[in-house]
Write an enzyme that holds these catalytic residues in place. Sequence first.
Site, PDB file in Angstrom:
ATOM      1  CG  HIS A  97      -1.978   1.046   1.226  1.00  0.00           C
ATOM      2  ND1 HIS A  97      -1.848   2.211   1.942  1.00  0.00           N
ATOM      3  CD2 HIS A  97      -3.180   1.113   0.607  1.00  0.00           C
ATOM      4  CE1 HIS A  97      -2.928   2.953   1.776  1.00  0.00           C
ATOM      5  NE2 HIS A  97      -3.755   2.316   0.961  1.00  0.00           N
ATOM      6  CB  CYS A  98       3.979   2.047   1.831  1.00  0.00           C
ATOM      7  SG  CYS A  98       3.403   1.475   3.427  1.00  0.00           S
ATOM      8  CB  ILE A  99       5.267   1.004  -3.116  1.00  0.00           C
ATOM      9  CG1 ILE A  99       4.520  -0.281  -3.463  1.00  0.00           C
ATOM     10  CG2 ILE A  99       6.280   0.750  -2.004  1.00  0.00           C
ATOM     11  CD1 ILE A  99       5.429  -1.410  -3.969  1.00  0.00           C
TER      12      ILE A  99
END
Length: 339
Positions: free
Chosen positions: A329-331
Amino acid sequence: MTWAMPPETAPQDRTWMAFPRPGLTLGDDAASAEAARRVWAATANAIAEHQAVTVVVDPVARDDARRLLSGGIDVLETPLDDFWMRDIGPTFVLDDVTGALGAVDWVFNGWGANPWSTWTRDAEVAATVAAAAGAERIPSLLVNEGGAIHVDGTGRVLVTETVQLDPRRNPYADRARVEHELARTIGATEVVWLPRGLTRDYDGFGTRGHVDMVATFAGAAMDTVLLHAQPDAGHPDHLVMPMVRRALEEATDATIVELPAPSTLTDAGGPVDWNYVNHVVVNGAVIACAFGDPVADDRARGILADVYPGREVRSVDAREVFARGGGLHCITQQQPAVQ
């Protein structure tokens, strides 16, 4: 205009990512760096089977991106410091009346001016992406990152006290000021304050409490909260997560569904922050984190399939991403479809 952030289950126009470039995060071990590039590319390639993907690429990483990304992926070249698009990119919103696309450009200061971080180039990425997307840029003076908020599409947003109220991010902010700015930029009408994030997130290279490692709204009606669970008493998050659950229960009537952690408790850096909450929702699919733990990975896929009916659940081994401080999700960063 009255801006509102759609839930991640709403139709999307595309996903934005950034490609790994040489530096502290990628590391100087050639094999490990290549493994990281391959996971970033595998995530982009998996999403591209369901919707358009644009990857921001630093010119120094042009050849590696061309080698590993599938041919249908769009590339936008611009200088980068790091490559966590959820945090350096804009948060996309829609106008409640016209449906016009907006892009909130938060202040980015390297997750709280960390001494190891550089962010001069990353701080410009949100404006660059907004222009490329044809979105109206919405400037904000709040230091914030996309991984620090989760919305349900009805005005509720999850945050953590240790991010938005971090004195290294917003030294003069209080809850009221943060809530006012979230209302102006993403249409928040109810802010659910969680006390903190996962233990690993407070080490030297952490974000100090990103909510997308802890909990997220989910489900067809976004009336469910998926919550990380650490059942093993040998891990410090075994004590952290009941605190987070109590805060959720006191602040919302959403159904809470736990996503148990994989069995691995530690790595060379200490207690791991491996979790399945940090997944990616795209059109028709969910891209889930996997950790080489067949039992836990399968269990998580089953829970996600139940919570997101009608969506294919696919897994990407995310260990190389988590080793660098985040998850799938962070990328990624979703751009909603203009209605």
